[in-house]
Design a protein around this motif. Structure first.
Motif, PDB file in Angstrom:
ATOM      1  N   THR A   1    -109.411   5.969   8.015  1.00  0.00           N
ATOM      2  CA  THR A   1    -108.501   7.061   8.284  1.00  0.00           C
ATOM      3  C   THR A   1    -109.055   7.964   9.369  1.00  0.00           C
ATOM      4  OG1 THR A   1    -109.465   8.626   6.745  1.00  0.00           O
ATOM      5  CG2 THR A   1    -107.918   7.028   5.839  1.00  0.00           C
TER       6      THR A   1
ATOM      7  N   ALA B   1    -107.628  -0.753  -1.667  1.00  0.00           N
ATOM      8  CA  ALA B   1    -106.527  -0.134  -0.923  1.00  0.00           C
ATOM      9  C   ALA B   1    -105.181  -0.661  -1.403  1.00  0.00           C
ATOM     10  CB  ALA B   1    -106.701  -0.397   0.571  1.00  0.00           C
TER      11      ALA B   1
ATOM     12  N   ASP C   1    -103.317   2.653  -2.443  1.00  0.00           N
ATOM     13  CA  ASP C   1    -102.639   3.293  -1.318  1.00  0.00           C
ATOM     14  C   ASP C   1    -101.147   3.474  -1.571  1.00  0.00           C
ATOM     15  OD1 ASP C   1    -104.993   3.420   0.035  1.00  0.00           O
ATOM     16  OD2 ASP C   1    -104.409   2.121   1.690  1.00  0.00           O
TER      17      ASP C   1
ATOM     18  N   TYR D   1    -100.928   8.848  -0.232  1.00  0.00           N
ATOM     19  CA  TYR D   1    -102.326   8.823  -0.681  1.00  0.00           C
ATOM     20  C   TYR D   1    -103.068   7.661  -0.046  1.00  0.00           C
ATOM     21  CZ  TYR D   1    -106.326   8.300  -3.875  1.00  0.00           C
ATOM     22  OH  TYR D   1    -107.584   8.176  -4.403  1.00  0.00           O
ATOM     23  N   SER D   2    -104.157   7.995   0.640  1.00  0.00           N
ATOM     24  CA  SER D   2    -104.982   6.983   1.288  1.00  0.00           C
ATOM     25  C   SER D   2    -106.433   7.463   1.240  1.00  0.00           C
ATOM     26  CB  SER D   2    -104.522   6.772   2.741  1.00  0.00           C
ATOM     27  OG  SER D   2    -105.304   5.798   3.382  1.00  0.00           O
TER      28      SER D   2
ATOM     29  N   ARG E   1    -110.694  -0.068   6.352  1.00  0.00           N
ATOM     30  CA  ARG E   1    -110.600   1.211   5.643  1.00  0.00           C
ATOM     31  C   ARG E   1    -111.954   1.847   5.336  1.00  0.00           C
ATOM     32  NH1 ARG E   1    -106.545   2.436   2.529  1.00  0.00           N
ATOM     33  NH2 ARG E   1    -107.831   4.283   2.213  1.00  0.00           N
TER      34      ARG E   1
END
Length: 285
Positions: A2, A111, A115, A119-120, A144
């Motif tokens: 991110t 993930a 995910d 929301y991550s 990620r």
């Protein structure tokens, strides 16, 4: 990965089946406080820990730490249960520490389970097996990944070595090198002798010199020592300021500051240190 900055510095971990310790973790002053669902939780207590961990992330929790959770390996049944529990939390963990990582596939599992458009979480890899060290060039380039942590206890068990400095040096160097190549922070293992603060300081100083951006702690009494080591000293701040001041008047030329010839890499490191020094850390013991 991110676009959110990945926390480094001092990490603290507390067992998930001991919710009475959660306020201490929230107020400990570490950069990151984790609730653990893995090794520090006995098998019989894991369902209790999953249920209790929900309160670690309530909106009412008063803390200056970034909060996270260490799950069990996502390739195990306990890990599957952990992910299912977290997916139902009303307030979800900003950070997920994934243990026993040996492949980027572990991040795809986490993930994929957690995910959502809203929301991550930041995903950190716990590197604690010889296979993981061999796979580091692939692991640190997982889509990620936000950072890596090194775990001496499991690595020593897997190799049959001790946790002393020399036997762990190769793996630590590999973790730092791969993390630096990927542009992500590397956080060192906890020091497990709770009564040896001198040994803790020596190890923290050594891993900082090696290139680690922080170190984990398993007891509040360790936090002030580790925080002091990883916080820039007045002498380091003065030296960094002198380097930056000289660079700003050098018009791109390599210059001399004291006894050192200073080029762009040193200037970049000095600017980074000054940035960290502007956000001092207060840690309670």
């Amino acid at each position: 990965m991110t676009g959110v900055a990945a926390p480094a510095g001092v990490w603290f971990i507390t067992p998930g089946h001991g919710p009475g310790r959660f306020p201490t973790a929230h107020q400990c002053g570490a950069d990151v406080a984790l609730v653990d669902l893995e090794d520090s939780v006995p098998a019989a207590a894991k369902p209790t820990a999953r249920a209790a961990a929900r309160s670690f992330f309530t909106a009412s929790a008063a803390t200056d730490c970034a909060l996270g959770v260490r799950i069990s390996s996502p390739t195990t049944l306990d890990g599957v249960h952990d992910l299912a529990a977290i997916s139902a939390f009303a307030v979800k963990p900003p950070i997920i520490l994934v243990p026993k990582v040996e492949s980027p596939r572990d991040f795809e599992i986490v993930a994929g389970a957690l995910d959502t458009p809203e929301y991550s979480p930041l995903l950190y890899a716990l590197i604690e097996t010889p296979r993981a060290v061999e796979a580091l060039p692939d692991i640190v380039r997982a889509d990620r990944i936000a950072g890596v942590l090194f775990g001496t206890a499991d690595y020593a068990t897997a190799t049959g070595s001790t946790m002393e400095w020399e036997p762990m040096l190769h793996a630590r160097s590999a973790v730092v090198t791969s993390a630096a190549a990927a542009g992500i922070p590397a956080i060192d293992s906890p020091f497990f002798d709770l009564d040896d603060l001198d040994g803790l300081r020596r190890e923290a100083e050594n891993v900082k010199a090696l290139g680690f951006a922080g170190k984990s702690c398993v007891h509040p009494g360790q936090l002030p020592t580790v925080a002091e080591v990883f916080s820039p000293s007045p002498e380091e701040i003065d030296a960094a300021r002198a380097i930056v001041d000289a660079a700003e008047t050098a018009d791109g030329r390599i210059v001399r500051v004291g006894h050192q010839m200073i080029g762009p890499p040193m200037v970049a490191a000095a600017r980074d240190l000054l940035t960290r020094a502007r956000t001092p850390r207060e840690v309670t013991g």
